[in-house]
Design a protein around this motif. Structure first.
Motif, PDB file in Angstrom:
ATOM      1  N   GLY A  64       0.792  -1.223   0.000  1.00 21.17           N
ATOM      2  CA  GLY A  64       0.000   0.000   0.000  1.00 21.17           C
ATOM      3  C   GLY A  64       0.826   1.275   0.000  1.00 21.17           C
ATOM      4  N   HIS A  65       2.129   1.144  -0.208  1.00 26.19           N
ATOM      5  CA  HIS A  65       3.006   2.322  -0.196  1.00 26.19           C
ATOM      6  C   HIS A  65       3.056   2.942  -1.586  1.00 26.19           C
ATOM      7  CE1 HIS A  65       6.385   4.955   0.514  1.00 26.19           C
ATOM      8  NE2 HIS A  65       6.437   4.588   1.785  1.00 26.19           N
ATOM      9  N   PRO A  66       2.794   4.238  -1.712  1.00 25.73           N
ATOM     10  CA  PRO A  66       2.710   4.855  -3.043  1.00 25.73           C
ATOM     11  C   PRO A  66       4.045   5.021  -3.752  1.00 25.73           C
ATOM     12  CG  PRO A  66       2.497   6.533  -1.341  1.00 25.73           C
ATOM     13  CD  PRO A  66       2.482   5.208  -0.630  1.00 25.73           C
ATOM     14  N   ASN A  67       5.162   4.867  -3.036  1.00 29.10           N
ATOM     15  CA  ASN A  67       6.472   5.145  -3.632  1.00 29.10           C
ATOM     16  C   ASN A  67       7.349   3.922  -3.806  1.00 29.10           C
ATOM     17  OD1 ASN A  67       5.863   7.587  -1.441  1.00 29.10           O
ATOM     18  ND2 ASN A  67       6.384   8.305  -3.499  1.00 29.10           N
ATOM     19  N   ILE A  68       6.836   2.740  -3.461  1.00 21.32           N
ATOM     20  CA  ILE A  68       7.697   1.565  -3.369  1.00 21.32           C
ATOM     21  C   ILE A  68       7.246   0.437  -4.289  1.00 21.32           C
ATOM     22  CG2 ILE A  68       8.453  -0.295  -1.817  1.00 21.32           C
ATOM     23  CD1 ILE A  68       9.871   2.323  -1.301  1.00 21.32           C
ATOM     24  N   GLU A  69       8.239  -0.190  -4.925  1.00 16.25           N
ATOM     25  CA  GLU A  69       8.055  -1.450  -5.640  1.00 16.25           C
ATOM     26  C   GLU A  69       8.963  -2.478  -4.979  1.00 16.25           C
ATOM     27  OE1 GLU A  69       9.563  -3.428  -9.847  1.00 16.25           O
ATOM     28  OE2 GLU A  69       9.326  -1.247  -9.688  1.00 16.25           O
ATOM     29  N   ILE A  70       8.427  -3.656  -4.660  1.00 13.58           N
ATOM     30  CA  ILE A  70       9.254  -4.703  -4.071  1.00 13.58           C
ATOM     31  C   ILE A  70      10.057  -5.377  -5.180  1.00 13.58           C
ATOM     32  CG2 ILE A  70       9.273  -6.897  -2.827  1.00 13.58           C
ATOM     33  CD1 ILE A  70       6.774  -5.998  -1.356  1.00 13.58           C
ATOM     34  N   ALA A  71      11.375  -5.336  -5.044  1.00 10.40           N
ATOM     35  CA  ALA A  71      12.268  -5.874  -6.077  1.00 10.40           C
ATOM     36  C   ALA A  71      12.570  -7.354  -5.846  1.00 10.40           C
ATOM     37  CB  ALA A  71      13.561  -5.064  -6.116  1.00 10.40           C
ATOM     38  N   TYR A  72      13.030  -7.701  -4.645  1.00 12.62           N
ATOM     39  CA  TYR A  72      13.401  -9.080  -4.336  1.00 12.62           C
ATOM     40  C   TYR A  72      12.860  -9.458  -2.961  1.00 12.62           C
ATOM     41  CZ  TYR A  72      16.909  -8.367  -8.025  1.00 12.62           C
ATOM     42  OH  TYR A  72      17.547  -8.079  -9.209  1.00 12.62           O
ATOM     43  N   MET A  73      12.498 -10.733  -2.830  1.00 13.16           N
ATOM     44  CA  MET A  73      12.128 -11.307  -1.537  1.00 13.16           C
ATOM     45  C   MET A  73      12.932 -12.589  -1.378  1.00 13.16           C
ATOM     46  SD  MET A  73       7.977 -10.749  -1.362  1.00 13.16           S
ATOM     47  CE  MET A  73       7.624 -11.287  -3.041  1.00 13.16           C
ATOM     48  N   THR A  74      13.672 -12.709  -0.287  1.00  8.56           N
ATOM     49  CA  THR A  74      14.533 -13.867  -0.108  1.00  8.56           C
ATOM     50  C   THR A  74      14.075 -14.738   1.053  1.00  8.56           C
ATOM     51  OG1 THR A  74      16.200 -13.144   1.524  1.00  8.56           O
ATOM     52  CG2 THR A  74      16.417 -12.288  -0.740  1.00  8.56           C
ATOM     53  N   SER A  75      14.405 -16.025   0.948  1.00  9.50           N
ATOM     54  CA  SER A  75      14.214 -16.980   2.031  1.00  9.50           C
ATOM     55  C   SER A  75      15.104 -18.179   1.753  1.00  9.50           C
ATOM     56  CB  SER A  75      12.757 -17.427   2.140  1.00  9.50           C
ATOM     57  OG  SER A  75      12.626 -18.484   3.084  1.00  9.50           O
ATOM     58  N   GLU A  76      15.989 -18.486   2.663  1.00 12.89           N
ATOM     59  CA  GLU A  76      16.859 -19.643   2.470  1.00 12.89           C
ATOM     60  C   GLU A  76      16.078 -20.936   2.684  1.00 12.89           C
ATOM     61  OE1 GLU A  76      19.912 -18.884   1.214  1.00 12.89           O
ATOM     62  OE2 GLU A  76      18.900 -16.949   1.334  1.00 12.89           O
ATOM     63  N   ARG A  77      15.163 -20.936   3.616  1.00  8.35           N
ATOM     64  CA  ARG A  77      14.402 -22.135   3.931  1.00  8.35           C
ATOM     65  C   ARG A  77      13.368 -22.472   2.852  1.00  8.35           C
ATOM     66  NH1 ARG A  77      10.755 -22.819   9.426  1.00  8.35           N
ATOM     67  NH2 ARG A  77      10.077 -24.968   9.083  1.00  8.35           N
ATOM     68  N   HIS A  78      12.858 -21.443   2.186  1.00  4.94           N
ATOM     69  CA  HIS A  78      11.772 -21.660   1.220  1.00  4.94           C
ATOM     70  C   HIS A  78      12.139 -21.185  -0.181  1.00  4.94           C
ATOM     71  CE1 HIS A  78       8.978 -22.813   4.401  1.00  4.94           C
ATOM     72  NE2 HIS A  78       9.445 -21.807   5.112  1.00  4.94           N
ATOM     73  N   THR A  79      13.417 -21.219  -0.507  1.00  9.10           N
ATOM     74  CA  THR A  79      13.871 -20.809  -1.843  1.00  9.10           C
ATOM     75  C   THR A  79      13.113 -21.577  -2.927  1.00  9.10           C
ATOM     76  OG1 THR A  79      16.083 -20.297  -1.014  1.00  9.10           O
ATOM     77  CG2 THR A  79      15.857 -20.657  -3.379  1.00  9.10           C
ATOM     78  N   GLY A  80      12.607 -20.832  -3.918  1.00  8.39           N
ATOM     79  CA  GLY A  80      11.891 -21.443  -5.037  1.00  8.39           C
ATOM     80  C   GLY A  80      10.401 -21.586  -4.817  1.00  8.39           C
ATOM     81  N   GLU A  81       9.934 -21.413  -3.608  1.00  8.84           N
ATOM     82  CA  GLU A  81       8.501 -21.486  -3.331  1.00  8.84           C
ATOM     83  C   GLU A  81       7.864 -20.115  -3.554  1.00  8.84           C
ATOM     84  OE1 GLU A  81       7.179 -23.566   0.220  1.00  8.84           O
ATOM     85  OE2 GLU A  81       9.250 -24.224   0.557  1.00  8.84           O
ATOM     86  N   ARG A  82       6.610 -20.117  -3.898  1.00 13.39           N
ATOM     87  CA  ARG A  82       5.885 -18.861  -4.052  1.00 13.39           C
ATOM     88  C   ARG A  82       5.474 -18.337  -2.674  1.00 13.39           C
ATOM     89  NH1 ARG A  82       4.891 -17.731  -9.240  1.00 13.39           N
ATOM     90  NH2 ARG A  82       4.928 -19.450 -10.753  1.00 13.39           N
ATOM     91  N   ILE A  83       5.613 -17.040  -2.501  1.00 11.14           N
ATOM     92  CA  ILE A  83       5.250 -16.452  -1.213  1.00 11.14           C
ATOM     93  C   ILE A  83       3.771 -16.677  -0.910  1.00 11.14           C
ATOM     94  CG2 ILE A  83       4.795 -14.158  -2.219  1.00 11.14           C
ATOM     95  CD1 ILE A  83       6.338 -14.880   1.274  1.00 11.14           C
ATOM     96  N   SER A  84       2.933 -16.746  -1.945  1.00 13.09           N
ATOM     97  CA  SER A  84       1.502 -16.964  -1.735  1.00 13.09           C
ATOM     98  C   SER A  84       1.185 -18.401  -1.333  1.00 13.09           C
ATOM     99  CB  SER A  84       0.714 -16.591  -2.991  1.00 13.09           C
ATOM    100  OG  SER A  84       1.188 -17.307  -4.112  1.00 13.09           O
ATOM    101  N   LYS A  85       2.140 -19.320  -1.506  1.00 10.05           N
ATOM    102  CA  LYS A  85       1.954 -20.674  -0.993  1.00 10.05           C
ATOM    103  C   LYS A  85       2.180 -20.690   0.510  1.00 10.05           C
ATOM    104  CE  LYS A  85       3.652 -25.421  -1.298  1.00 10.05           C
ATOM    105  NZ  LYS A  85       4.647 -26.338  -1.908  1.00 10.05           N
TER     106      LYS A  85
END
Length: 344
Positions: free
Chosen positions: A22-43
């Protein structure tokens, strides 16, 4: 602006995703997770379905992430951020650490309480409690986001210590947190049958937020401050209520206490002063960056009691981090955070 989240699969990381959406100035570029690498965040978090479906990546080439980001939020336990920051220290990216690595001006205190050697002890940093350290946050490249218990406790006590209205060796803090503060990884102590319908204290005399509270209060008052801090867990998902006690100095009337809070916080959007005699509740700040504060005077014991309520995942973590980002980049401090509390 591009923001990346290191440690996006934890509760604080997920809350950053929710708020940055909901931030008007921000785009999320990367999201990292070592435990869940390759999984979709919505999963991992089905409530993000069709909002954020991107795959989590490994931190891997942290320099590439830093080069493609204006700001990196590090939502990892202590001991990780300092290694990441050191690796990208020559790049202009701003770092906001939601862990403890950059909260202490004296890294020897960090090492004593966290039992970890600090590998980046001389890095310049600002303590990320926006209402008290706004000027430092504005120019900092590294911001050590204040902890959750500490935010509630420091904001409750700062006007009293700064105004020299209480005895600095008389402060007691009893703070109660929802179980999300323990993180998402399963533990026996927070397993539902063990934890539900119960209420427990832990970490008495040894909790790592103790020196963080003392550091900020000593800075506010210009004096040595020693406190007793006892945290508790209660079976709610989110929220912190801090109850803070202190002995008044001789001659301090109730009106002086009222004035101290008004003078410090009257212009602060995210601090809502409920006044003398009121009772904040975690439900009234749920899902927001607000901190509700009220106080009571006990003439019989000559003590002041201050109550402070926050959402531990917002004002105590992700929301505060975004507030610090807004300040550091000269944005509207409320951007992405002007939220109405969820109720009931």
């Amino acid at each position: 602006m591009k923001a990346s989240i290191v440690g996006a699969s934890g509760y604080a990381g997920e809350e950053l995703i929710r708020l940055l959406h909901g931030h008007p100035n921000i785009e999320i570029a990367y999201m990292t997770s070592e435990r869940h690498t390759g999984e979709r965040i919505s999963k991992l978090y089905p409530h993000l379905k069709n909002i954020y479906d991107s795959e989590l990546i490994s931190l891997g080439d942290v320099r590439r992430i830093a080069e493609d980001s204006d700001v990196i939020f590090i939502a990892l336990p202590h001991g990780h951020a300092m290694k990441i920051v050191k690796e990208v220290s020559d790049l202009p990216v701003r770092i906001i650490d939601l862990g403890a690595d950059y909260r202490f001006a004296d890294t020897a205190v960090y090492e004593e309480w966290y039992h970890v050697e600090h590998v980046d002890p001389y890095a310049e940093r600002a303590y990320g409690l926006a209402e008290l350290y706004r000027d430092q946050v504005r120019t900092a490249r590294i911001i050590g986001n204040a902890g959750c218990y500490t935010t509630a406790s420091i904001l409750a006590l700062a006007p009293l210590v700064k105004g020299h209205l209480v005895q600095p060796d008389s402060i007691l803090v009893d703070a109660v947190s929802g179980v999300s503060g323990a993180g998402r990884s399963p533990k026996e102590s927070t397993h539902y049958p063990e934890f539900y319908d119960s209420f427990t204290a832990y970490g008495a005399v040894s909790h790592r937020h103790t020196p963080e509270i003392e550091q900020a209060l000593a800075d506010m008052g210009g004096i040595l401050v020693t406190i007793n801090f006892t945290p508790h867990l209660t079976p709610i998902s989110r929220g912190i209520l801090a109850t803070c006690y202190a002995t008044l100095r001789d001659g301090v009337a109730a009106e002086k206490i009222d004035a101290a809070f008004s003078e410090m916080y009257a212009e602060e959007f995210f601090i809502r002063l409920l006044g003398r005699g009121a009772y904040p509740a975690t439900k009234y700040v749920r899902g927001t960056n607000y901190c509700d504060i009220a106080w009571h005077i006990d003439p019989r014991t000559h003590r002041v009691i201050v109550f402070s309520a926050i959402d531990n995942l917002v004002k105590g973590a992700a929301g505060q981090a975004i507030q610090n980002m807004n300040i550091a980049f000269g944005l509207d401090e409320r951007a992405g955070l002007d939220l109405v509390p969820m109720y009931p």
